[in-house]
Design a protein around this motif. Structure first.
Motif, PDB file in Angstrom:
ATOM      1  N   LEU A  52      -2.723   1.889  -4.679  1.00  0.00           N
ATOM      2  CA  LEU A  52      -3.536   0.817  -4.205  1.00  0.00           C
ATOM      3  C   LEU A  52      -2.331  -0.127  -3.828  1.00  0.00           C
ATOM      4  CD1 LEU A  52      -6.698   0.687  -5.575  1.00  0.00           C
ATOM      5  CD2 LEU A  52      -6.542   1.157  -2.942  1.00  0.00           C
ATOM      6  N   LEU A  53      -1.183  -0.691  -5.029  1.00  0.00           N
ATOM      7  CA  LEU A  53      -0.156  -1.443  -5.176  1.00  0.00           C
ATOM      8  C   LEU A  53       0.563  -0.847  -3.445  1.00  0.00           C
ATOM      9  CD1 LEU A  53       1.347  -3.184  -6.265  1.00  0.00           C
ATOM     10  CD2 LEU A  53       2.095  -1.790  -8.262  1.00  0.00           C
ATOM     11  N   ARG A  54       1.001   0.350  -3.617  1.00  0.00           N
ATOM     12  CA  ARG A  54       1.638   0.598  -2.670  1.00  0.00           C
ATOM     13  C   ARG A  54       1.260  -0.134  -1.377  1.00  0.00           C
ATOM     14  NH1 ARG A  54       1.157   5.493  -1.440  1.00  0.00           N
ATOM     15  NH2 ARG A  54       0.006   5.262  -0.258  1.00  0.00           N
ATOM     16  N   ASP A  55      -0.335   0.054  -0.578  1.00  0.00           N
ATOM     17  CA  ASP A  55      -1.002  -0.037   0.454  1.00  0.00           C
ATOM     18  C   ASP A  55      -0.359  -2.132   0.282  1.00  0.00           C
ATOM     19  OD1 ASP A  55      -1.172   1.815   1.058  1.00  0.00           O
ATOM     20  OD2 ASP A  55      -3.263   2.368   0.184  1.00  0.00           O
ATOM     21  N   SER A  56      -0.683  -2.437  -0.904  1.00  0.00           N
ATOM     22  CA  SER A  56      -0.921  -4.090  -0.399  1.00  0.00           C
ATOM     23  C   SER A  56       0.549  -4.615  -0.435  1.00  0.00           C
ATOM     24  CB  SER A  56      -1.509  -4.417  -1.998  1.00  0.00           C
ATOM     25  OG  SER A  56      -1.319  -6.012  -2.665  1.00  0.00           O
ATOM     26  N   VAL A  57       1.636  -4.237  -1.018  1.00  0.00           N
ATOM     27  CA  VAL A  57       3.175  -4.508  -1.195  1.00  0.00           C
ATOM     28  C   VAL A  57       3.429  -3.992   0.585  1.00  0.00           C
ATOM     29  CG1 VAL A  57       5.428  -4.011  -1.246  1.00  0.00           C
ATOM     30  CG2 VAL A  57       3.994  -4.112  -2.826  1.00  0.00           C
ATOM     31  N   GLU A  58       2.283  -3.028   0.996  1.00  0.00           N
ATOM     32  CA  GLU A  58       3.449  -2.635   2.583  1.00  0.00           C
ATOM     33  C   GLU A  58       2.772  -4.042   3.490  1.00  0.00           C
ATOM     34  OE1 GLU A  58       1.842   0.681   3.200  1.00  0.00           O
ATOM     35  OE2 GLU A  58       4.058   1.944   2.416  1.00  0.00           O
ATOM     36  N   ARG A  59       1.665  -4.572   3.555  1.00  0.00           N
ATOM     37  CA  ARG A  59       0.641  -5.324   4.020  1.00  0.00           C
ATOM     38  C   ARG A  59       1.325  -6.605   3.706  1.00  0.00           C
ATOM     39  NH1 ARG A  59      -3.816  -2.899   2.340  1.00  0.00           N
ATOM     40  NH2 ARG A  59      -4.066  -4.018   0.736  1.00  0.00           N
ATOM     41  N   GLU A  60       1.986  -7.531   2.294  1.00  0.00           N
ATOM     42  CA  GLU A  60       2.221  -8.159   2.237  1.00  0.00           C
ATOM     43  C   GLU A  60       3.385  -8.890   2.626  1.00  0.00           C
ATOM     44  OE1 GLU A  60       1.546 -12.306   0.942  1.00  0.00           O
ATOM     45  OE2 GLU A  60      -0.114 -10.353   0.747  1.00  0.00           O
ATOM     46  N   PHE A  61       4.327  -7.638   1.789  1.00  0.00           N
ATOM     47  CA  PHE A  61       5.427  -7.933   2.627  1.00  0.00           C
ATOM     48  C   PHE A  61       5.809  -7.521   4.036  1.00  0.00           C
ATOM     49  CE2 PHE A  61       5.330  -8.142  -2.140  1.00  0.00           C
ATOM     50  CZ  PHE A  61       5.613  -9.081  -2.085  1.00  0.00           C
ATOM     51  N   THR A  62       6.660  -8.079   5.310  1.00  0.00           N
ATOM     52  CA  THR A  62       6.455  -7.899   6.269  1.00  0.00           C
ATOM     53  C   THR A  62       7.737  -7.308   6.435  1.00  0.00           C
ATOM     54  OG1 THR A  62       6.925 -10.181   7.349  1.00  0.00           O
ATOM     55  CG2 THR A  62       4.536  -9.038   7.337  1.00  0.00           C
ATOM     56  N   ASP A  63       8.821  -8.246   5.604  1.00  0.00           N
ATOM     57  CA  ASP A  63      10.472  -7.812   5.947  1.00  0.00           C
ATOM     58  C   ASP A  63      10.973  -7.151   4.941  1.00  0.00           C
ATOM     59  OD1 ASP A  63      12.992  -8.594   5.636  1.00  0.00           O
ATOM     60  OD2 ASP A  63      13.045  -8.929   3.754  1.00  0.00           O
ATOM     61  N   PRO A  64      10.808  -5.794   5.563  1.00  0.00           N
ATOM     62  CA  PRO A  64      11.366  -4.469   5.166  1.00  0.00           C
ATOM     63  C   PRO A  64      12.332  -4.242   3.476  1.00  0.00           C
ATOM     64  CG  PRO A  64      12.358  -4.412   7.261  1.00  0.00           C
ATOM     65  CD  PRO A  64      11.792  -5.660   6.893  1.00  0.00           C
ATOM     66  N   ALA A  65      12.911  -5.633   3.706  1.00  0.00           N
ATOM     67  CA  ALA A  65      13.674  -5.487   2.879  1.00  0.00           C
ATOM     68  C   ALA A  65      13.260  -5.914   0.739  1.00  0.00           C
ATOM     69  CB  ALA A  65      15.417  -7.367   2.491  1.00  0.00           C
ATOM     70  N   ARG A  66      12.400  -7.758   1.653  1.00  0.00           N
ATOM     71  CA  ARG A  66      11.627  -7.513   0.537  1.00  0.00           C
ATOM     72  C   ARG A  66      11.010  -6.778   0.204  1.00  0.00           C
ATOM     73  NH1 ARG A  66      11.090 -12.388  -1.429  1.00  0.00           N
ATOM     74  NH2 ARG A  66       8.370 -12.982  -1.720  1.00  0.00           N
ATOM     75  N   ARG A  67      10.866  -5.828   0.955  1.00  0.00           N
ATOM     76  CA  ARG A  67       8.928  -5.052   0.657  1.00  0.00           C
ATOM     77  C   ARG A  67      10.520  -3.689  -0.172  1.00  0.00           C
ATOM     78  NH1 ARG A  67       8.712  -1.943   5.745  1.00  0.00           N
ATOM     79  NH2 ARG A  67       7.265  -3.403   5.706  1.00  0.00           N
ATOM     80  N   ALA A  68      11.391  -3.115  -0.542  1.00  0.00           N
ATOM     81  CA  ALA A  68      11.749  -2.139  -0.568  1.00  0.00           C
ATOM     82  C   ALA A  68      11.913  -2.527  -2.101  1.00  0.00           C
ATOM     83  CB  ALA A  68      13.085  -2.204  -0.209  1.00  0.00           C
ATOM     84  N   ILE A  69      12.293  -4.133  -2.168  1.00  0.00           N
ATOM     85  CA  ILE A  69      11.815  -4.480  -3.969  1.00  0.00           C
ATOM     86  C   ILE A  69      11.049  -4.988  -4.638  1.00  0.00           C
ATOM     87  CG2 ILE A  69      12.989  -7.041  -5.386  1.00  0.00           C
ATOM     88  CD1 ILE A  69      14.862  -7.558  -2.751  1.00  0.00           C
ATOM     89  N   ALA A  70      10.150  -5.554  -3.797  1.00  0.00           N
ATOM     90  CA  ALA A  70       8.546  -5.403  -4.797  1.00  0.00           C
ATOM     91  C   ALA A  70       7.992  -4.231  -4.770  1.00  0.00           C
ATOM     92  CB  ALA A  70       7.758  -6.289  -3.506  1.00  0.00           C
ATOM     93  N   GLN A  71       8.389  -3.113  -4.073  1.00  0.00           N
ATOM     94  CA  GLN A  71       8.201  -1.718  -4.411  1.00  0.00           C
ATOM     95  C   GLN A  71       8.717  -0.843  -6.315  1.00  0.00           C
ATOM     96  OE1 GLN A  71       5.337   0.006  -3.344  1.00  0.00           O
ATOM     97  NE2 GLN A  71       5.615   0.070  -1.117  1.00  0.00           N
ATOM     98  N   GLN A  72       9.768  -1.459  -6.384  1.00  0.00           N
ATOM     99  CA  GLN A  72      10.895  -1.035  -7.227  1.00  0.00           C
ATOM    100  C   GLN A  72      10.022  -1.763  -8.350  1.00  0.00           C
ATOM    101  OE1 GLN A  72      14.969  -2.192  -6.916  1.00  0.00           O
ATOM    102  NE2 GLN A  72      15.313  -0.972  -4.653  1.00  0.00           N
ATOM    103  N   ALA A  73       9.935  -0.540  -9.571  1.00  0.00           N
ATOM    104  CA  ALA A  73       9.583  -1.149 -11.036  1.00  0.00           C
ATOM    105  C   ALA A  73      10.996  -1.385 -11.771  1.00  0.00           C
ATOM    106  CB  ALA A  73       8.963   0.436 -11.290  1.00  0.00           C
ATOM    107  N   ASP A  74       9.953  -2.766 -12.010  1.00  0.00           N
ATOM    108  CA  ASP A  74      10.698  -3.695 -13.197  1.00  0.00           C
ATOM    109  C   ASP A  74       9.743  -3.371 -14.273  1.00  0.00           C
ATOM    110  OD1 ASP A  74      12.412  -5.668 -14.713  1.00  0.00           O
ATOM    111  OD2 ASP A  74      11.893  -7.413 -13.423  1.00  0.00           O
TER     112      ASP A  74
END
Length: 89
Positions: A57-79
């Motif tokens: 669900l988190l992955r799907d939410s990030v994919e919908r929210e972040f249209t810029d591939p670079a920002r999406r990639a950062i948002a998909q990384q655990a911190d």
């Protein structure tokens, strides 16, 4: 006996609003992913399906929210540190 919640419901309760209201924050997405991945390491295997559902669900939410591939990639990384840096290997 009072009715209670099962593990799936407790997990959903814990992360649903954070995911929904924090979906536009890269750092909230990263910290939530780190928490969920940590749960996979700490919990017994029979509790993993609920955690994996929340990760999906988190992955799907990030994919919908972040249209810029670079920002999406950062948002998909655990911190794990909560400061925006990479997790030490």
């Amino acid at each position: 006996m009072l009715p209670g919640r099962d593990w799936d419901n407790y997990l959903q309760l814990a992360v649903c609003e954070i995911r929904d209201y924090g979906r536009s924050s890269v750092q909230i997405c990263r910290r939530l992913r780190a928490m969920l991945e940590g749960l996979l390491e700490a919990l017994p295997v029979h509790q993993h399906p609920a955690v994996r559902t929340q990760l999906d669900l988190l992955r799907d939410s990030v994919e919908r929210e972040f249209t810029d591939p670079a920002r999406r990639a950062i948002a998909q990384q655990a911190d794990h540190q909560g400061i925006g840096g990479q997790h030490p290997s």
